[in-house]
Motif scaffolding. Structure first.
Motif, PDB file in Angstrom:
ATOM      1  N   VAL A 188      -8.984 -14.102   1.620  1.00  0.00           N
ATOM      2  CA  VAL A 188      -8.370 -12.812   1.315  1.00  0.00           C
ATOM      3  C   VAL A 188      -9.094 -12.230   0.112  1.00  0.00           C
ATOM      4  O   VAL A 188      -9.588 -12.969  -0.735  1.00  0.00           O
ATOM      5  CB  VAL A 188      -6.853 -13.008   1.068  1.00  0.00           C
ATOM      6  N   TRP A 189      -9.216 -10.888   0.064  1.00  0.00           N
ATOM      7  CA  TRP A 189      -9.909 -10.287  -1.074  1.00  0.00           C
ATOM      8  C   TRP A 189      -9.326  -8.908  -1.380  1.00  0.00           C
ATOM      9  O   TRP A 189      -8.554  -8.362  -0.577  1.00  0.00           O
ATOM     10  CB  TRP A 189     -11.417 -10.188  -0.811  1.00  0.00           C
ATOM     11  N   VAL A 190      -9.721  -8.378  -2.506  1.00  0.00           N
ATOM     12  CA  VAL A 190      -9.252  -7.046  -2.884  1.00  0.00           C
ATOM     13  C   VAL A 190     -10.343  -6.304  -3.633  1.00  0.00           C
ATOM     14  O   VAL A 190     -11.129  -6.906  -4.359  1.00  0.00           O
ATOM     15  CB  VAL A 190      -7.971  -7.137  -3.759  1.00  0.00           C
ATOM     16  N   LYS A 191     -10.404  -4.979  -3.373  1.00  0.00           N
ATOM     17  CA  LYS A 191     -11.290  -4.107  -4.153  1.00  0.00           C
ATOM     18  C   LYS A 191     -10.415  -2.946  -4.576  1.00  0.00           C
ATOM     19  O   LYS A 191      -9.584  -2.494  -3.779  1.00  0.00           O
ATOM     20  CB  LYS A 191     -12.410  -3.554  -3.268  1.00  0.00           C
ATOM     21  N   SER A 192     -10.590  -2.488  -5.801  1.00  0.00           N
ATOM     22  CA  SER A 192      -9.705  -1.403  -6.210  1.00  0.00           C
ATOM     23  C   SER A 192     -10.328  -0.588  -7.329  1.00  0.00           C
ATOM     24  O   SER A 192     -11.142  -1.094  -8.098  1.00  0.00           O
ATOM     25  CB  SER A 192      -8.379  -1.985  -6.690  1.00  0.00           C
ATOM     26  N   GLN A 193      -9.931   0.689  -7.351  1.00  0.00           N
ATOM     27  CA  GLN A 193     -10.372   1.555  -8.457  1.00  0.00           C
ATOM     28  C   GLN A 193      -9.148   2.276  -8.975  1.00  0.00           C
ATOM     29  O   GLN A 193      -8.411   2.901  -8.178  1.00  0.00           O
ATOM     30  CB  GLN A 193     -11.390   2.559  -7.944  1.00  0.00           C
ATOM     31  N   LEU A 194      -8.950   2.162 -10.256  1.00  0.00           N
ATOM     32  CA  LEU A 194      -7.748   2.731 -10.868  1.00  0.00           C
ATOM     33  C   LEU A 194      -7.666   4.235 -10.576  1.00  0.00           C
ATOM     34  O   LEU A 194      -8.640   4.955 -10.759  1.00  0.00           O
ATOM     35  CB  LEU A 194      -7.808   2.470 -12.380  1.00  0.00           C
ATOM     36  N   GLY A 195      -6.528   4.662 -10.081  1.00  0.00           N
ATOM     37  CA  GLY A 195      -6.315   6.092  -9.816  1.00  0.00           C
ATOM     38  C   GLY A 195      -6.922   6.574  -8.517  1.00  0.00           C
ATOM     39  O   GLY A 195      -6.709   7.710  -8.106  1.00  0.00           O
ATOM     40  N   ILE A 196      -7.703   5.726  -7.840  1.00  0.00           N
ATOM     41  CA  ILE A 196      -8.377   6.162  -6.597  1.00  0.00           C
ATOM     42  C   ILE A 196      -7.783   5.451  -5.390  1.00  0.00           C
ATOM     43  O   ILE A 196      -7.511   6.044  -4.354  1.00  0.00           O
ATOM     44  CB  ILE A 196      -9.909   5.882  -6.687  1.00  0.00           C
ATOM     45  N   GLY A 197      -7.556   4.143  -5.530  1.00  0.00           N
ATOM     46  CA  GLY A 197      -6.958   3.405  -4.412  1.00  0.00           C
ATOM     47  C   GLY A 197      -7.423   1.963  -4.342  1.00  0.00           C
ATOM     48  O   GLY A 197      -8.248   1.523  -5.152  1.00  0.00           O
ATOM     49  N   SER A 198      -6.847   1.241  -3.387  1.00  0.00           N
ATOM     50  CA  SER A 198      -7.169  -0.186  -3.253  1.00  0.00           C
ATOM     51  C   SER A 198      -7.445  -0.516  -1.790  1.00  0.00           C
ATOM     52  O   SER A 198      -6.933   0.150  -0.889  1.00  0.00           O
ATOM     53  CB  SER A 198      -5.992  -1.060  -3.689  1.00  0.00           C
ATOM     54  N   THR A 199      -8.244  -1.549  -1.591  1.00  0.00           N
ATOM     55  CA  THR A 199      -8.436  -2.095  -0.247  1.00  0.00           C
ATOM     56  C   THR A 199      -8.197  -3.592  -0.310  1.00  0.00           C
ATOM     57  O   THR A 199      -8.856  -4.301  -1.073  1.00  0.00           O
ATOM     58  CB  THR A 199      -9.867  -1.835   0.270  1.00  0.00           C
ATOM     59  N   PHE A 200      -7.214  -4.050   0.438  1.00  0.00           N
ATOM     60  CA  PHE A 200      -6.972  -5.484   0.574  1.00  0.00           C
ATOM     61  C   PHE A 200      -7.501  -5.892   1.937  1.00  0.00           C
ATOM     62  O   PHE A 200      -7.314  -5.170   2.918  1.00  0.00           O
ATOM     63  CB  PHE A 200      -5.469  -5.801   0.507  1.00  0.00           C
ATOM     64  N   GLY A 201      -8.184  -7.036   2.000  1.00  0.00           N
ATOM     65  CA  GLY A 201      -8.712  -7.487   3.287  1.00  0.00           C
ATOM     66  C   GLY A 201      -8.506  -8.971   3.460  1.00  0.00           C
ATOM     67  O   GLY A 201      -8.364  -9.704   2.482  1.00  0.00           O
ATOM     68  N   ALA A 241       0.847  -1.198   0.000  1.00  0.00           N
ATOM     69  CA  ALA A 241       0.000   0.000   0.000  1.00  0.00           C
ATOM     70  C   ALA A 241       0.882   1.247   0.000  1.00  0.00           C
ATOM     71  O   ALA A 241       0.637   2.195  -0.758  1.00  0.00           O
ATOM     72  CB  ALA A 241      -0.925  -0.016   1.214  1.00  0.00           C
ATOM     73  N   LEU A 242       1.940   1.232   0.819  1.00  0.00           N
ATOM     74  CA  LEU A 242       2.839   2.400   0.869  1.00  0.00           C
ATOM     75  C   LEU A 242       3.598   2.553  -0.443  1.00  0.00           C
ATOM     76  O   LEU A 242       3.788   3.655  -0.938  1.00  0.00           O
ATOM     77  CB  LEU A 242       3.843   2.229   2.013  1.00  0.00           C
ATOM     78  N   LYS A 243       4.010   1.387  -0.996  1.00  0.00           N
ATOM     79  CA  LYS A 243       4.804   1.424  -2.222  1.00  0.00           C
ATOM     80  C   LYS A 243       4.021   2.061  -3.371  1.00  0.00           C
ATOM     81  O   LYS A 243       4.558   2.822  -4.153  1.00  0.00           O
ATOM     82  CB  LYS A 243       5.207  -0.018  -2.580  1.00  0.00           C
ATOM     83  N   PHE A 244       2.735   1.713  -3.445  1.00  0.00           N
ATOM     84  CA  PHE A 244       1.944   2.167  -4.593  1.00  0.00           C
ATOM     85  C   PHE A 244       1.129   3.435  -4.303  1.00  0.00           C
ATOM     86  O   PHE A 244       0.187   3.741  -5.018  1.00  0.00           O
ATOM     87  CB  PHE A 244       1.026   1.039  -5.080  1.00  0.00           C
ATOM     88  N   THR A 245       1.459   4.139  -3.193  1.00  0.00           N
ATOM     89  CA  THR A 245       0.742   5.368  -2.861  1.00  0.00           C
ATOM     90  C   THR A 245       1.743   6.515  -2.783  1.00  0.00           C
ATOM     91  O   THR A 245       2.773   6.386  -2.116  1.00  0.00           O
ATOM     92  CB  THR A 245       0.022   5.214  -1.492  1.00  0.00           C
ATOM     93  N   SER A 246       1.424   7.625  -3.449  1.00  0.00           N
ATOM     94  CA  SER A 246       2.373   8.742  -3.361  1.00  0.00           C
ATOM     95  C   SER A 246       1.771   9.938  -2.647  1.00  0.00           C
ATOM     96  O   SER A 246       2.477  10.835  -2.220  1.00  0.00           O
ATOM     97  CB  SER A 246       2.870   9.129  -4.750  1.00  0.00           C
ATOM     98  N   GLN A 247       0.450   9.967  -2.503  1.00  0.00           N
ATOM     99  CA  GLN A 247      -0.139  10.996  -1.647  1.00  0.00           C
ATOM    100  C   GLN A 247      -1.421  10.467  -1.031  1.00  0.00           C
ATOM    101  O   GLN A 247      -2.054   9.574  -1.571  1.00  0.00           O
ATOM    102  CB  GLN A 247      -0.387  12.285  -2.427  1.00  0.00           C
ATOM    103  N   GLY A 248      -1.772  11.079   0.122  1.00  0.00           N
ATOM    104  CA  GLY A 248      -2.950  10.594   0.839  1.00  0.00           C
ATOM    105  C   GLY A 248      -2.500   9.733   1.994  1.00  0.00           C
ATOM    106  O   GLY A 248      -1.648  10.133   2.789  1.00  0.00           O
TER     107      GLY A 248
END
Ligand code: ADP
Length: 372
Positions: A344-357, A264-271
């Motif tokens: 394990v699951w994942v939800k994601s929206q391109l350019g908005i963010g991801s949630t892994f659970g 999550a940190l690797k693929f996030t540059s702001q927020g």
């Protein structure tokens, strides 16, 4: 009618015959004559013992006895050697009854399944060879990673010692770079070692009481530094309903978290990156622990969501160049969760963010719980 019946059975591509209870052929079809290279008249004068090897004759006799005894159909596979060649047959036998309901004759139908059988055998051999190759590859990987770890620890130990000695700024910078690269390499090797251990079924989980809140915050300490470096937020929230002490494997839980939060940190540059731990229903001393890791990063395209949990898979070819990584992290997460009977699951929206659970059931413990 007799001619018609004969014509029908002559057109059946399997060997068809009717025998009396003494094992004499009464009716034979064309296929059977072809197999023995005899005319029907010649064949009719023969018995099994003249035509087959002893093993086959015994099988026939046993099958016939079963048909007579149970007055019902019997099926089996038989191997017949002819001119040094193995032929596999699928044999069906059933009784022909007289008007008094007694078994008078036995009808048999033998279908040559040699080609199918040989394909099956080849497939089985190929599968076995592939399994052997896979396990050789896995133990090679496991041994290699293990062998590489020892000198890597040497490099890191020596770099640390060097850093604690007087160095000019340039030397310090070089040494810190050596240490950082060594850490990175070690992380990759650890991933490969874990992955090969999981794949070869050698992975064991601990079952000990541990303090969940402590385990989570300790796992995330190095990642907090990383977040600060990147000027993004890393927030952790553990719901009040989550029990203090759980029974299970704290190190593996930390490993799952480190992988997900690290990504999550690797693929996030702001927020920011937000970790939330909560319990589903708490029943019969069991806590259904659910942890989600959400980020405001680059997101993952919908058509890639399914495959990112596979080993050595990254979203696209640029990912490795831009962000590094081996594509093993999520494969390890998935295995670690599933081996503990979780999901394990994942939800994601391109350019908005991801949630892994992920969700794993842990027993609740009344013991003091160890700190990890
Ligand atoms: P690695 O991170 O070593 O490449 P992983 O198995 O951890 O391997 O991840 C596989 C791929 O899934 C990544 O390369 C990336 O494309 C994608 N991915 C994983 N986590 C995230 C995330 N939080 N945001 C965006 N993409 C992600």
């Amino acid at each position: 009618q007799h001619r018609l019946t004969q014509e029908i059975i002559d057109n059946i591509p399997s060997a068809v015959y009717i025998k009396d209870l003494e094992g004499r052929y009464m009716v034979v079809n064309k296929k059977l004559c072809e197999i023995f290279g005899m005319t029907p008249q010649e064949l009719l004068t023969h018995r099994d013992a003249d035509l087959f090897q002893n093993d086959n004759v015994q099988n026939f006799r046993f099958a016939n006895e079963q048909v007579i005894l149970h007055r019902s159909m019997v099926t089996y596979e038989d191997v017949v050697m002819r001119n040094g060649v193995k032929h596999y047959y699928w044999v069906v036998k059933f009784p022909l009854l007289n008007s008094a309901g007694e078994v008078q004759n036995i009808c048999g139908l033998a279908t040559d399944i040699t080609e199918r059988k040989e394909n099956e055998l080849q497939l089985m051999q190929a599968t076995r060879a592939a399994e052997r190759a896979r396990s050789a590859q896995e133990s090679f990987l496991a041994n290699m990673s293990h062998e590489i770890r020892t000198p890597m620890n040497g490099i890191m130990g020596m770099s640390n010692l060097l850093l604690s000695s007087p160095l000019d700024p340039e030397q310090r910078d070089y040494t810190e770079n050596i240490l950082e690269s060594a850490r990175h390499l070690l992380a990759i090797i650890n991933d490969i070692l874990d992955f090969s251990k999981i794949k070869s079924g050698k992975f064991r989980f601990e079952h000990i009481p541990f303090k969940l809140r402590h385990a989570i915050s300790k796992a995330l300490i190095p990642l907090q530094f990383k977040a600060e470096e990147k000027l993004i937020e890393l927030k952790v929230e553990v719901d009040d309903m989550v029990p203090e002490v759980l029974m299970g494997d704290p190190l593996r839980l930390q490993q799952i978290l480190i992988n997900l939060v690290g990504n999550a940190l690797k693929f996030t540059s702001q927020g920011g990156v937000y970790v939330l731990a909560r319990c589903g229903e708490v029943h019969a001393g069991v806590c259904d622990l659910e942890i989600t890791v959400s980020d405001t990063g680059i997101g993952i395209p919908a058509d890639k969501l399914e495959m990112i949990f596979e080993s050595f898979t990254q979203n696209n070819a640029n990912t490795s160049r831009k962000y590094g990584g081996t594509g093993l992290g999520l494969a390890i997460v998935k295995q670690l969760v599933e081996l503990q009977r979780g999901k394990v699951w994942v939800k994601s929206q391109l350019g908005i963010g991801s949630t892994f659970g992920f969700r794993i059931e842990y027993n609740i413990s009344n013991m003091p719980g160890e700190m990890f």
